[in-house]
Structures are given as C-alpha cells and as structure tokens.
Write an enzyme that holds these catalytic residues in place. Structure first.
Site, mmCIF file in Angstrom:
data_model
loop_
_atom_site.group_PDB
_atom_site.id
_atom_site.type_symbol
_atom_site.label_atom_id
_atom_site.label_comp_id
_atom_site.label_asym_id
_atom_site.label_seq_id
_atom_site.Cartn_x
_atom_site.Cartn_y
_atom_site.Cartn_z
ATOM 1 C CG HIS A 1 38.222 34.226 39.942
ATOM 2 N ND1 HIS A 1 37.227 34.231 40.164
ATOM 3 C CD2 HIS A 1 38.644 35.587 39.443
ATOM 4 C CE1 HIS A 1 36.605 35.363 40.282
ATOM 5 N NE2 HIS A 1 37.292 36.277 39.831
ATOM 6 C CD GLU B 1 35.183 31.295 40.215
ATOM 7 O OE1 GLU B 1 35.240 31.371 39.032
ATOM 8 O OE2 GLU B 1 36.156 32.077 40.880
ATOM 9 N N GLY C 1 42.562 37.133 37.140
ATOM 10 C CA GLY C 1 42.328 38.276 36.758
ATOM 11 C C GLY C 1 42.970 39.328 37.271
ATOM 12 C CB ALA D 1 32.941 38.409 32.778
ATOM 13 N NE ARG D 2 32.048 37.643 39.605
ATOM 14 C CZ ARG D 2 33.133 38.256 39.948
ATOM 15 N NH1 ARG D 2 34.113 38.013 39.001
ATOM 16 N NH2 ARG D 2 33.330 39.088 40.767
ATOM 17 N N GLY E 1 32.488 47.593 28.820
ATOM 18 C CA GLY E 1 33.132 48.499 29.978
ATOM 19 C C GLY E 1 34.458 48.962 30.047
ATOM 20 N NE ARG E 2 35.971 50.537 35.845
ATOM 21 C CZ ARG E 2 34.662 50.832 36.295
ATOM 22 N NH1 ARG E 2 34.148 51.987 36.087
ATOM 23 N NH2 ARG E 2 33.998 50.071 36.923
ATOM 24 C CB ILE E 3 37.441 44.679 32.167
ATOM 25 C CG1 ILE E 3 37.869 45.222 33.652
ATOM 26 C CG2 ILE E 3 38.326 43.671 31.831
ATOM 27 C CD1 ILE E 3 37.485 44.041 34.798
HETATM 28 C C1 DGY Z 1 36.598 41.008 40.820
HETATM 29 O O1 DGY Z 1 37.134 42.117 41.368
HETATM 30 O O2 DGY Z 1 35.365 40.993 40.520
HETATM 31 C C2 DGY Z 1 37.322 39.693 40.653
HETATM 32 O O3 DGY Z 1 36.672 38.856 39.982
HETATM 33 C C3 DGY Z 1 37.774 39.214 42.172
HETATM 34 O O4 DGY Z 1 36.900 39.305 42.814
#
Ligand code: DGY
Length: 323
Positions: free
Chosen positions: A289, A271, A291, A241-242, A157-159
């Site tokens: 976290h 987390e 990002g 990601a997660r 995807g975008r990221i």
């Molecule tokens: C997102 O935007 O999903 C980041 O992980 C923070 O919530």
C-alpha cells in the site's frame, strides 16, 4: 480561549505533527500502533477532532458511542470506505478527506506495477536475490511490451486520468475506460480516450487493466471469476484502489491457471493480512500500500487535514468536506 483537542491515530510526518502541536491540544501516536476499537471510542468521547487513516475502521458501533465530544473526522487519505459515512452523517459528524495531493504519486505506483508486471520485474529480482541468475539468455523472463498497448481503466477519476496521462503521453498507450459519468471533452481529447459502456467491454479489449474505483459495498468483488475470464490470457490486472474490489481467491486461480498473464497489487482484501495463495505465485508483483508514500505527498496530505481543521474550527466550510 483553550485550544481544540485533537487525536491523531497514527504517526504522521514530523513537520506536520509540529504544526499540530502548535495549533492544538494534540494527542499523537508516537508508537504508531493502530488504536483499538475502545481507544477510538474514547478518542471520540474525549477530543473535538479525530484524525484517522485507512487502517482505522470507524464502524457504526464506534461512531455511535455515547457522550461524543468529537464533531469532525479529518481523514488522512482520499479514500474513506473505512468510515461508516451514513452513521457519521446521522451523528452530525463532519468528515473530510485529502484529495488532489496524492493523485500523481498514486498514479506513479499504478504505472510502476504495470511495468513490473509486464516486464516480470519481481521474478527477475527474486532470481538475483536467490543467487539463481547465471547470465543473460535470449529466452529468459520474456514479458510483454508496454509501449503502444491498450490501457483499460475501471473508473476515470483523478488518479485514473493521471495514470492515463502518463501511459498515453509517456508510453504511447491507447486509453479506454469505463466510468458511470462522462468526463469533460477536453480530457477525452487530450488523452484520445474512448469511453466504453460496460466494465466487461474494457476487460475484453485491454492489454492492461487498472482499477480506480472507490472501495465499499458497491464495488466489493467487482472483479470476480466471471469477469477475470473475460480478460485476454496475455493481460495484466493492476490494483491501487482498494483490495476488496477484487475477489482474491478468484484472482489467485486466474493467475495460477493462466487466464491472465500477471497482476500488480498495492492493496489487499483484509490488509495487512494477505491471502497466502499470492506468495506461491511467480506472476504477481506485490507492494505494501505505497500509493501515496512519498515525502512530498504525505506532508501535503497532513497539510490538507490541517487546512480542513482550521476552516472547521473557524466556523467555515472545510474545503474537502465529504459529509
Ligand atoms: C488513500 O489516500 O486513500 C490511500 O489509500 C491511503 O489511505
């Protein structure tokens, strides 16, 4: 006409909070302590909009609360696996997120973790902070060269594409990826990227694997013991990601027993509680976290929520509607 009532679950950048105060009858969270389930239920009963973020689990129990006043959940963040989307839909709640504005900063953190892990930056810093460094030596903290290596992306995807762009154009990396859908030809050409049929194919070949799939049941423990064993012993795993995409216990075992060389993690299962097994390892770089954590991006995320709310209360379709 009275202003819509809005509850913000966490502290936001002050310039966005100022706009919220102008436009809405807003309840901010000055203490920044996460709200309890009961407080979230009350917010749904007392406000027209609730603006949660990744730390607020909006389960079906919470969303099914009786006598709801809320009609929109304006999530501050792109990921929304903390919201039970099916229940939201059944309850007629509109849900929006904040895509696009955090793409580059999250990709930067993925690249940062890749470099930290490859070049053993966390170990190096610990050596200095623990006053153990006695000077340069030819064999100290030897890592892996990044330039020219193969980056494997799970999800495109975008990221993932933004990371691929930085890695390919900045570090001359070859890009391979797994994605259930075929990206536009222009992107494939620009990045000279190759799409693989399976996650396994990417894991087997890449020198660096970066995860970019959504969280949730469908991807829980996608990276498990079996798949970690497919990676090269010199490879590194990056997760922005997660947390629950990776089986933490399996990753700790992989890092301890040398199935892979290192990992860079920005997100964690459960987390902010982190499996203590990670603290005993040298070959893992850990970030809390971060990002999207830049001034520009966090303000832009807030503005995106504001735009979604403005459209909703004007009776229009919010730009970032998820359901
Ligand atoms: C997102 O935007 O999903 C980041 O992980 C923070 O919530």
């Amino acid at each position: 006409m009275s202003k819509p009532k809005v509850v913000v679950t966490r502290k936001w950048p002050s310039e966005v909070e100022a706009q919220l105060k102008d436009l809405y009858d807003v309840q901010l969270n000055e203490s920044d302590i996460p709200m309890s389930s009961d407080e979230l239920k009350l917010a749904l009963q007392s406000a027209d909009a609730i603006l949660p973020t990744v730390t607020d689990v909006l389960s079906s129990d919470i969303l099914n609360v009786e006598n709801k006043r809320a009609r929109i959940i304006g999530n501050f963040g792109v990921g929304y696996n903390h919201i039970d989307i099916n229940t939201a839909k059944l309850q007629g709640l509109v849900v929006t997120n904040t895509p696009h504005v955090l793409t580059d900063c999250t990709a930067d953190i993925a690249m940062l973790l890749l470099l930290m892990s490859a070049r053993r930056a966390s170990e190096g810093e610990r050596l200095i902070l623990q006053k153990q460094w006695i000077g340069w030596k030819p064999t100290q903290l030897i890592g892996q060269k990044v330039t020219g290596k193969t980056l494997g992306l799970i999800g495109f995807g975008r990221i993932a594409q933004a990371m691929a762009r930085k890695a390919h154009h900045g570090f001359g990396m070859r890009i391979i990826f797994y994605s259930p859908s075929q990206p536009a030809q222009g992107i494939m050409d620009e990045l000279q990227a190759t799409r693989y049929e399976t996650v396994e194919d990417v894991l087997t070949e890449a020198n660096f694997v970066s995860l970019h799939c959504p969280g949730g049941e469908a991807t829980r423990h996608l990276i498990n013991e079996q798949r970690l064993k497919l990676m090269r012993p010199s490879a590194h795993l990056i997760n922005t990601a997660r947390g629950d995409v990776v089986d933490s216990k399996a990753l700790i075992k992989a890092l301890k027993e040398g199935w892979i060389a290192g990992a860079g993690l920005d997100v964690f299962e459960g987390e902010p509680n982190i499996d203590p097994g990670f603290f005993e390892l040298d070959n893992v770089s850990l970030l809390p976290h971060l990002g999207s954590a830049t001034e520009e991006t966090r303000v832009a995320m807030g503005n995106r929520v504001l735009a979604n709310l403005a459209a909703f209360f004007a009776g229009e379709e919010p730009g970032d509607r998820v359901v």
